[in-house]
Scaffold this active site. Structure first.
Site, mmCIF file in Angstrom:
data_model
loop_
_atom_site.group_PDB
_atom_site.id
_atom_site.type_symbol
_atom_site.label_atom_id
_atom_site.label_comp_id
_atom_site.label_asym_id
_atom_site.label_seq_id
_atom_site.Cartn_x
_atom_site.Cartn_y
_atom_site.Cartn_z
ATOM 1 N N ASP A 145 28.318 55.074 53.047
ATOM 2 C CA ASP A 145 27.165 55.958 53.221
ATOM 3 C C ASP A 145 26.884 56.735 51.944
ATOM 4 O O ASP A 145 27.802 57.052 51.185
ATOM 5 C CB ASP A 145 27.460 56.925 54.382
ATOM 6 C CG ASP A 145 26.206 57.628 54.868
ATOM 7 O OD1 ASP A 145 25.088 57.215 54.491
ATOM 8 O OD2 ASP A 145 26.347 58.606 55.624
ATOM 9 N N ASN B 141 19.247 50.132 61.299
ATOM 10 C CA ASN B 141 18.698 50.096 59.935
ATOM 11 C C ASN B 141 17.349 49.364 59.833
ATOM 12 O O ASN B 141 16.626 49.527 58.854
ATOM 13 C CB ASN B 141 19.689 49.457 58.943
ATOM 14 C CG ASN B 141 20.842 50.372 58.571
ATOM 15 O OD1 ASN B 141 21.930 49.910 58.240
ATOM 16 N ND2 ASN B 141 20.620 51.683 58.611
HETATM 17 C C1 FPP Z 1 24.160 53.680 53.372
HETATM 18 O O1 FPP Z 1 23.531 54.497 52.422
HETATM 19 C C2 FPP Z 1 24.231 52.285 53.033
HETATM 20 C C3 FPP Z 1 23.596 51.257 53.694
HETATM 21 C C4 FPP Z 1 22.657 51.469 54.803
HETATM 22 C C5 FPP Z 1 23.772 49.869 53.351
HETATM 23 C C6 FPP Z 1 25.021 49.456 52.632
HETATM 24 C C7 FPP Z 1 24.632 48.373 51.713
HETATM 25 C C8 FPP Z 1 25.128 48.156 50.476
HETATM 26 C C9 FPP Z 1 26.247 48.950 49.923
HETATM 27 C C10 FPP Z 1 24.565 47.107 49.593
HETATM 28 C C11 FPP Z 1 24.703 45.670 49.984
HETATM 29 C C12 FPP Z 1 25.870 45.279 50.778
HETATM 30 C C13 FPP Z 1 26.755 44.265 50.504
HETATM 31 C C14 FPP Z 1 27.825 43.960 51.483
HETATM 32 C C15 FPP Z 1 26.720 43.481 49.248
HETATM 33 P P1 FPP Z 1 22.231 55.294 52.903
HETATM 34 O O2 FPP Z 1 21.045 54.545 52.439
HETATM 35 O O3 FPP Z 1 22.281 55.526 54.372
HETATM 36 O O4 FPP Z 1 22.401 56.624 52.129
HETATM 37 P P2 FPP Z 1 21.798 58.035 52.526
HETATM 38 O O5 FPP Z 1 22.528 58.471 53.762
HETATM 39 O O6 FPP Z 1 22.129 58.876 51.344
HETATM 40 O O7 FPP Z 1 20.329 57.871 52.737
#
Ligand code: FPP
Length: 243
Positions: free
Chosen positions: A16, A64
């Protein structure tokens, strides 16, 4: 520092903070996801080197899909690119890729790339890396209940035989052990519909670090914290020391 004889067998991570990491530097959220992919690479390599048996990453939840279209398509694109780029390294590091979640609802190209990578790494015998994609624990439990109910109705299993083992066998995680250590980055202290059944006795570790900054050292800190804890599984401390 790390006790190799007391490693968590199964580590799950809620990655996250990509968006906030990017926004804190005046960049857009997509920049955060791109850098989040680098952190995935680092942590997977560190876990494999440490001989962790199971690593499960929450890459895309059922919720998501509600994000802006461009963000969803960028995440899908990053996933395809990461799978292509990492295949040889997964083979070199003896990593077996798997997925949990309803991957039939992913864009066809993502599903195809994922299935191919799963297939090409299926003979590897080292760490099992599971990507949760279009995954939601309530959805997982709902489909398990539907399957079990249908089997009871059709006399394939009897109602009296429905137990924890049967439930486990109908979850996406049927071949995975329970989670020992659940890590969430970015200072949030929530489970967000991740592996609700499987974390029943997991140790929870919350890191303040945004996911793109999470590295080998932070990962090791989480394991060291885990190793300092006493897991009692409902027993008393005395019972554990005398058993
Ligand atoms: C959370 O950060 C992250 C995600 C929703 C997606 C995770 C994806 C990756 C790390 C990239 C691709 C994955 C792989 C396995 C190669 P957020 O966007 O919720 O952050 P925020 O809470 O600050 O908005």
């Amino acid at each position: 520092m790390i006790d190799q004889s007391n490693l968590p067998k199964h580590i799950a991570i809620i990655m996250d903070g990509n968006g906030r990491w990017a926004q804190s530097q005046g960049k857009n959220r997509l920049f955060g996801h791109r850098n989040g992919t680098e952190a995935v690479h680092k942590v997977v390599e560190a876990a494999a080197k440490m001989q962790i048996e199971h690593l499960t990453l929450y890459a895309f939840s059922t919720e998501n899909w509600n994000r802006p279209k461009l963000e969803v398509s960028t995440l899908m694109d990053l996933l395809i690119k990461a799978l292509r780029r990492e295949l040889n390294k997964m083979i070199k590091n003896n990593i077996q890729l798997r997925s949990i979640g309803d991957i039939s609802k992913l864009p066809a190209e993502v599903e195809k790339e994922l299935q191919e990578t799963i297939h090409k790494t299926s003979h590897n015998t080292g760490m099992i890396l599971t990507l949760a994609l279009n995954y939601g624990a309530r959805q997982e439990l709902t489909q398990a209940v539907q399957q079990i109910a249908a089997k009871v109705k059709n006399n394939i299993i009897s109602l009296e035989n429905v137990d924890e083992t049967i439930i486990n066998e109908h979850l996406y995680t049927q071949n995975l052990p329970a989670v020992d250590l659940l890590i969430r980055t970015s200072g949030e202290q929530r489970i967000s519909n991740f592996l609700l059944w499987q974390i029943a006795y997991a140790e929870l570790y919350f890191s303040e670090v945004f996911w793109p900054d999470f590295n080998e050292r932070h990962f090791e800190d989480a394991i060291i914290s885990y190793q300092k804890r006493e897991r009692r599984f409902g027993k008393t401390s005395e019972q554990l020391t005398h058993s």
